[in-house]
Design a protein around this motif. Structure first.
Motif, PDB file in Angstrom:
ATOM      1  N   GLY A 153       0.816  -1.211   0.000  1.00 56.48           N
ATOM      2  CA  GLY A 153       0.000   0.000   0.000  1.00 56.48           C
ATOM      3  C   GLY A 153       0.846   1.256   0.000  1.00 56.48           C
ATOM      4  O   GLY A 153       0.496   2.249  -0.642  1.00 56.48           O
ATOM      5  N   ALA A 154       1.962   1.210   0.706  1.00 58.64           N
ATOM      6  CA  ALA A 154       2.878   2.352   0.736  1.00 58.64           C
ATOM      7  C   ALA A 154       3.490   2.562  -0.647  1.00 58.64           C
ATOM      8  O   ALA A 154       3.631   3.704  -1.104  1.00 58.64           O
ATOM      9  N   PHE A 155       3.860   1.468  -1.321  1.00 59.21           N
ATOM     10  CA  PHE A 155       4.376   1.571  -2.684  1.00 59.21           C
ATOM     11  C   PHE A 155       3.355   2.250  -3.592  1.00 59.21           C
ATOM     12  O   PHE A 155       3.674   3.158  -4.342  1.00 59.21           O
ATOM     13  N   PHE A 156       2.109   1.783  -3.524  1.00 60.12           N
ATOM     14  CA  PHE A 156       1.055   2.342  -4.373  1.00 60.12           C
ATOM     15  C   PHE A 156       0.824   3.817  -4.078  1.00 60.12           C
ATOM     16  O   PHE A 156       0.650   4.618  -4.997  1.00 60.12           O
ATOM     17  N   GLU A 157       0.812   4.182  -2.817  1.00 57.37           N
ATOM     18  CA  GLU A 157       0.561   5.575  -2.433  1.00 57.37           C
ATOM     19  C   GLU A 157       1.653   6.501  -2.960  1.00 57.37           C
ATOM     20  O   GLU A 157       1.375   7.539  -3.562  1.00 57.37           O
ATOM     21  N   VAL A 158       2.898   6.120  -2.746  1.00 65.79           N
ATOM     22  CA  VAL A 158       4.023   6.945  -3.188  1.00 65.79           C
ATOM     23  C   VAL A 158       4.052   7.021  -4.714  1.00 65.79           C
ATOM     24  O   VAL A 158       4.251   8.100  -5.288  1.00 65.79           O
ATOM     25  N   ALA A 159       3.834   5.898  -5.381  1.00 62.40           N
ATOM     26  CA  ALA A 159       3.839   5.889  -6.842  1.00 62.40           C
ATOM     27  C   ALA A 159       2.737   6.780  -7.402  1.00 62.40           C
ATOM     28  O   ALA A 159       2.945   7.503  -8.377  1.00 62.40           O
ATOM     29  N   ALA A 160       1.573   6.757  -6.785  1.00 61.21           N
ATOM     30  CA  ALA A 160       0.457   7.588  -7.251  1.00 61.21           C
ATOM     31  C   ALA A 160       0.778   9.073  -7.073  1.00 61.21           C
ATOM     32  O   ALA A 160       0.464   9.890  -7.942  1.00 61.21           O
ATOM     33  N   ILE A 161       1.418   9.423  -5.976  1.00 58.46           N
ATOM     34  CA  ILE A 161       1.741  10.832  -5.713  1.00 58.46           C
ATOM     35  C   ILE A 161       2.716  11.376  -6.752  1.00 58.46           C
ATOM     36  O   ILE A 161       2.554  12.494  -7.234  1.00 58.46           O
ATOM     37  N   VAL A 162       3.721  10.595  -7.116  1.00 64.46           N
ATOM     38  CA  VAL A 162       4.719  11.090  -8.075  1.00 64.46           C
ATOM     39  C   VAL A 162       4.368  10.745  -9.520  1.00 64.46           C
ATOM     40  O   VAL A 162       5.076  11.132 -10.445  1.00 64.46           O
ATOM     41  N   GLY A 163       3.270  10.021  -9.737  1.00 64.84           N
ATOM     42  CA  GLY A 163       2.795   9.737 -11.092  1.00 64.84           C
ATOM     43  C   GLY A 163       3.512   8.610 -11.806  1.00 64.84           C
ATOM     44  O   GLY A 163       3.672   8.643 -13.016  1.00 64.84           O
ATOM     45  N   VAL A 164       3.918   7.582 -11.062  1.00 68.56           N
ATOM     46  CA  VAL A 164       4.609   6.437 -11.657  1.00 68.56           C
ATOM     47  C   VAL A 164       3.633   5.279 -11.814  1.00 68.56           C
ATOM     48  O   VAL A 164       2.936   4.913 -10.862  1.00 68.56           O
ATOM     49  N   ARG A 165       3.586   4.713 -13.022  1.00 67.76           N
ATOM     50  CA  ARG A 165       2.780   3.516 -13.244  1.00 67.76           C
ATOM     51  C   ARG A 165       3.600   2.313 -12.804  1.00 67.76           C
ATOM     52  O   ARG A 165       4.728   2.127 -13.244  1.00 67.76           O
ATOM     53  N   LEU A 166       3.032   1.490 -11.937  1.00 63.44           N
ATOM     54  CA  LEU A 166       3.776   0.340 -11.418  1.00 63.44           C
ATOM     55  C   LEU A 166       3.649  -0.903 -12.283  1.00 63.44           C
ATOM     56  O   LEU A 166       4.469  -1.797 -12.210  1.00 63.44           O
ATOM     57  N   PHE A 167       2.617  -0.980 -13.083  1.00 62.35           N
ATOM     58  CA  PHE A 167       2.389  -2.189 -13.863  1.00 62.35           C
ATOM     59  C   PHE A 167       2.490  -1.888 -15.345  1.00 62.35           C
ATOM     60  O   PHE A 167       1.870  -0.963 -15.849  1.00 62.35           O
ATOM     61  N   ASN A 168       3.278  -2.683 -16.042  1.00 60.56           N
ATOM     62  CA  ASN A 168       3.396  -2.582 -17.488  1.00 60.56           C
ATOM     63  C   ASN A 168       2.977  -3.914 -18.090  1.00 60.56           C
ATOM     64  O   ASN A 168       2.950  -4.941 -17.406  1.00 60.56           O
ATOM     65  N   ALA A 169       2.708  -3.917 -19.370  1.00 63.28           N
ATOM     66  CA  ALA A 169       2.163  -5.099 -20.028  1.00 63.28           C
ATOM     67  C   ALA A 169       3.139  -6.281 -20.065  1.00 63.28           C
ATOM     68  O   ALA A 169       2.731  -7.416 -19.912  1.00 63.28           O
ATOM     69  N   ASP A 170       4.414  -6.029 -20.250  1.00 63.90           N
ATOM     70  CA  ASP A 170       5.352  -7.141 -20.375  1.00 63.90           C
ATOM     71  C   ASP A 170       6.697  -6.817 -19.724  1.00 63.90           C
ATOM     72  O   ASP A 170       6.986  -5.679 -19.385  1.00 63.90           O
ATOM     73  N   ASP A 171       7.509  -7.849 -19.576  1.00 62.92           N
ATOM     74  CA  ASP A 171       8.817  -7.694 -18.939  1.00 62.92           C
ATOM     75  C   ASP A 171       9.784  -6.850 -19.778  1.00 62.92           C
ATOM     76  O   ASP A 171      10.625  -6.146 -19.229  1.00 62.92           O
ATOM     77  N   ALA A 172       9.675  -6.939 -21.091  1.00 63.55           N
ATOM     78  CA  ALA A 172      10.581  -6.173 -21.954  1.00 63.55           C
ATOM     79  C   ALA A 172      10.377  -4.675 -21.764  1.00 63.55           C
ATOM     80  O   ALA A 172      11.344  -3.910 -21.704  1.00 63.55           O
ATOM     81  N   THR A 173       9.125  -4.246 -21.649  1.00 59.42           N
ATOM     82  CA  THR A 173       8.835  -2.833 -21.436  1.00 59.42           C
ATOM     83  C   THR A 173       9.390  -2.368 -20.099  1.00 59.42           C
ATOM     84  O   THR A 173       9.981  -1.297 -19.997  1.00 59.42           O
ATOM     85  N   LEU A 174       9.216  -3.195 -19.068  1.00 60.14           N
ATOM     86  CA  LEU A 174       9.726  -2.857 -17.747  1.00 60.14           C
ATOM     87  C   LEU A 174      11.251  -2.807 -17.735  1.00 60.14           C
ATOM     88  O   LEU A 174      11.839  -1.902 -17.158  1.00 60.14           O
ATOM     89  N   ALA A 175      11.897  -3.757 -18.392  1.00 57.16           N
ATOM     90  CA  ALA A 175      13.359  -3.777 -18.447  1.00 57.16           C
ATOM     91  C   ALA A 175      13.892  -2.539 -19.170  1.00 57.16           C
ATOM     92  O   ALA A 175      14.889  -1.941 -18.738  1.00 57.16           O
ATOM     93  N   THR A 176      13.223  -2.128 -20.226  1.00 58.29           N
ATOM     94  CA  THR A 176      13.628  -0.922 -20.948  1.00 58.29           C
ATOM     95  C   THR A 176      13.484   0.304 -20.064  1.00 58.29           C
ATOM     96  O   THR A 176      14.358   1.174 -20.044  1.00 58.29           O
ATOM     97  N   ALA A 177      12.373   0.379 -19.327  1.00 58.93           N
ATOM     98  CA  ALA A 177      12.141   1.522 -18.438  1.00 58.93           C
ATOM     99  C   ALA A 177      13.190   1.579 -17.338  1.00 58.93           C
ATOM    100  O   ALA A 177      13.677   2.658 -16.986  1.00 58.93           O
ATOM    101  N   ILE A 178      13.557   0.428 -16.795  1.00 57.96           N
ATOM    102  CA  ILE A 178      14.555   0.385 -15.718  1.00 57.96           C
ATOM    103  C   ILE A 178      15.926   0.830 -16.233  1.00 57.96           C
ATOM    104  O   ILE A 178      16.617   1.605 -15.572  1.00 57.96           O
ATOM    105  N   SER A 179      16.321   0.375 -17.409  1.00 53.97           N
ATOM    106  CA  SER A 179      17.633   0.774 -17.931  1.00 53.97           C
ATOM    107  C   SER A 179      17.659   2.265 -18.267  1.00 53.97           C
ATOM    108  O   SER A 179      18.653   2.950 -18.004  1.00 53.97           O
ATOM    109  N   ALA A 180      16.566   2.786 -18.817  1.00 53.38           N
ATOM    110  CA  ALA A 180      16.495   4.224 -19.091  1.00 53.38           C
ATOM    111  C   ALA A 180      16.513   5.015 -17.796  1.00 53.38           C
ATOM    112  O   ALA A 180      17.128   6.078 -17.701  1.00 53.38           O
TER     113      ALA A 180
END
Length: 90
Positions: free
Chosen positions: A40-67
Motif C-alpha cells: 500500500g505504501a508503494f502504491f501511495e508513493v507511486a500515485a503521488i509522483v505519477g509512476v505507473r507500477l504495472f506494465n504489459a510485459d517484462d521487456a517494457t519494464l526492463a527498458t524503463a529500468i535501464s532508461a
C-alpha cells in the motif's frame, strides 16, 4: 522509477514522505526496492509522483529500468528546497 520521479518533481524525501503519510526511512526503502515494505505504501508513493507500477510485459519494464538508471546517473544525488527568499515587499 519512484526516486527519479521524486527528483524530477523537486521533492525532498521528507516532503514526499509527509505527503504519503509514511516515515522518511520507509520512503528510502521503497526507493531502493525493499520487498519487505507494505504494498500500500508503494502504491501511495507511486500515485503521488505519477509512476505507473504495472506494465504489459517484462521487456517494457526492463527498458524503463535501464532508461531510469541512465537518467538517475545524470540527476543530482539530493534535492534541497530553495533557500532564497523572494523580496516582494513593495
Amino acid at each position: 522509477m519512484i526516486r527519479r520521479a521524486r527528483i524530477e518533481r523537486k521533492l525532498t524525501t521528507q516532503e514526499l514522505a509527509d505527503r504519503a503519510g509514511i516515515s522518511r526511512g520507509l520512503l528510502q526503502r521503497i526507493e531502493k526496492g525493499d520487498p519487505a515494505c507494505a504494498i500500500g505504501a508503494f502504491f501511495e508513493v507511486a500515485a503521488i509522483v505519477g509512476v505507473r507500477l504495472f506494465n504489459a510485459d517484462d521487456a517494457t519494464l526492463a527498458t524503463a529500468i535501464s532508461a531510469n538508471n541512465a537518467i538517475l546517473a545524470l540527476l543530482p544525488k539530493s534535492v534541497r528546497p530553495s533557500s532564497t527568499q523572494v523580496n516582494d515587499d513593495f
